[in-house]
Design a protein around this motif. Sequence first.
Motif, short mmCIF file in Angstrom:
data_model
loop_
_atom_site.label_atom_id
_atom_site.label_comp_id
_atom_site.label_asym_id
_atom_site.label_seq_id
_atom_site.Cartn_x
_atom_site.Cartn_y
_atom_site.Cartn_z
N ASN A 1 0.81 -1.23 0.00
CA ASN A 1 0.00 0.00 0.00
C ASN A 1 0.84 1.28 0.00
O ASN A 1 0.41 2.32 0.48
CB ASN A 1 -0.96 0.01 1.19
N ASP A 2 2.07 1.18 -0.55
CA ASP A 2 2.95 2.33 -0.63
C ASP A 2 3.23 2.65 -2.10
O ASP A 2 3.91 1.87 -2.80
CB ASP A 2 4.27 2.03 0.10
N PRO A 3 2.71 3.77 -2.62
CA PRO A 3 2.91 4.12 -4.04
C PRO A 3 4.39 4.18 -4.45
O PRO A 3 4.70 4.03 -5.64
CB PRO A 3 2.26 5.50 -4.15
N ALA A 4 5.28 4.38 -3.51
CA ALA A 4 6.71 4.43 -3.84
C ALA A 4 7.22 3.08 -4.34
O ALA A 4 8.30 3.01 -4.96
CB ALA A 4 7.51 4.86 -2.62
N ASN A 5 6.46 2.01 -4.10
CA ASN A 5 6.90 0.67 -4.48
C ASN A 5 6.36 0.21 -5.83
O ASN A 5 6.64 -0.93 -6.25
CB ASN A 5 6.48 -0.34 -3.41
N PHE A 6 5.55 1.01 -6.50
CA PHE A 6 4.97 0.60 -7.78
C PHE A 6 6.04 0.13 -8.76
O PHE A 6 5.93 -0.93 -9.39
CB PHE A 6 4.16 1.74 -8.41
N ARG A 7 7.08 0.93 -8.94
CA ARG A 7 8.11 0.62 -9.93
C ARG A 7 8.83 -0.68 -9.61
O ARG A 7 9.10 -1.51 -10.49
CB ARG A 7 9.10 1.78 -10.03
N LEU A 8 9.13 -0.89 -8.33
CA LEU A 8 9.78 -2.14 -7.91
C LEU A 8 8.93 -3.35 -8.27
O LEU A 8 9.44 -4.36 -8.76
CB LEU A 8 10.01 -2.09 -6.40
N VAL A 9 7.64 -3.26 -8.03
CA VAL A 9 6.73 -4.37 -8.30
C VAL A 9 6.75 -4.74 -9.77
O VAL A 9 6.91 -5.92 -10.15
CB VAL A 9 5.30 -4.02 -7.85
N PHE A 10 6.59 -3.76 -10.65
CA PHE A 10 6.48 -4.05 -12.08
C PHE A 10 7.81 -4.50 -12.69
O PHE A 10 7.84 -5.38 -13.55
CB PHE A 10 5.93 -2.83 -12.82
N LEU A 11 8.91 -3.92 -12.24
CA LEU A 11 10.22 -4.35 -12.75
C LEU A 11 10.54 -5.78 -12.28
O LEU A 11 11.15 -6.57 -13.03
CB LEU A 11 11.31 -3.39 -12.29
N SER A 12 10.13 -6.13 -11.09
CA SER A 12 10.35 -7.49 -10.59
C SER A 12 9.59 -8.51 -11.44
O SER A 12 10.11 -9.59 -11.75
CB SER A 12 9.91 -7.60 -9.12
N SER A 13 8.37 -8.16 -11.82
CA SER A 13 7.58 -9.08 -12.65
C SER A 13 8.20 -9.24 -14.03
O SER A 13 8.18 -10.32 -14.63
CB SER A 13 6.13 -8.59 -12.76
N GLY A 14 8.78 -8.17 -14.55
CA GLY A 14 9.50 -8.27 -15.82
C GLY A 14 10.69 -9.21 -15.71
O GLY A 14 11.01 -9.95 -16.64
N GLY A 15 11.36 -9.19 -14.55
CA GLY A 15 12.49 -10.09 -14.31
C GLY A 15 12.08 -11.55 -14.31
O GLY A 15 12.79 -12.41 -14.83
#
Length: 376
Positions: A340-354
Amino acid sequence: MSSFLFFSSFNMIIPELPAYLSSLGGEDYKGLIISLFTLSAGLSRPFSGKLADKIGRIPVMIVGASVCFVVGLLYPLLSFVGGFLFLRFAHGFSAGFTPTGASAYVADIVPFQKRGEAMGMQSLFGSLGMAAGPAIGGWIATYWPIETLFYCAAFTAIFSILILMRLKETLPEKEPVSWKLFRLNKDEIIEKRVLLPSIILFLSVFSFGVVLTIIPDFSFYLGIKNKGLFFAVFTLSSLGIRLIAGKTSDRYGRVVVLRVAVVTMILAMVSVAFAESKLVLLASGVLFGSAVGMYSPTTTAWVVDLSLDKFRGRALATMYIFLESGIGVGALVSGWLYANDPANFRLVFLSSGGVAFLAFLILFFIKRDQKHPFSS
């Protein structure tokens, strides 16, 4: 048409569920919305595969659609966190049964050389339902209480059942329903012949679980009012390419198409990660939908290629177990990373790409499709 209505039914409510769960006081459990659904779907797959091979394809499809109807009626009645999570788990049994029976039914009635094309046609109508469901659901939720949305989803499943009741069964020798059919031996859970495409699918659909869980909040963060818009865009973008991908895999092989699909998925996740506007997000949805449209019918056709006719239901059930596991793990991990922290959006999507990149590595070392005469 039955698949269209079935997928419309349970996808209709998905974009509104994170906000609904938060309104019940369960904002910390958003990752479970999809994970519980896919968990029960995965647990039911060995049973649906065995039953499809024993009692017939049509009864298995009807059971799944019936679950959609009953659970849709119960959502407004169990309006507390525990009740909601229980219903998400129960709702997953619908996806555990109907797609298994439907894929086996289609594989029964089409020749080998058109298998990819036929799977593309089947997934096309399922995708139309996945596009129409969230878009209509978002519109309904804008003007009416969410209880109305749940009831609309339930009665959509009824029409799916009415169509199924008019179809002719394709299983030549059916067994009567008995308790012994619900006892599984160890070798009846997983069909080893289809493990390779199933593992690749697991890694590919991890991103799907991420999107289902995080995109509603990310859409709101970017100022998009209709949280179902991204779902409609990516699903619509997958429609035309499904038939093209299916035909291409019939001619050049399944692996070739899957390599392109996985690369497209990686690009989509990177694009979403750096999206800062509605336009970029929706453009990323087009890439995401294109990837889904390529790997969905191609993987199904590949699994049918590798399976024995008498264990076709089991083989497809195995594929769907890995499908649901990938989506469920993606949803659970993304909910944990997001927190629930918007600062983590980028981490989430880049991890899924990995994770999708791992699928590409496996495909890179496969030289040709097994048991496929048209492979390159």
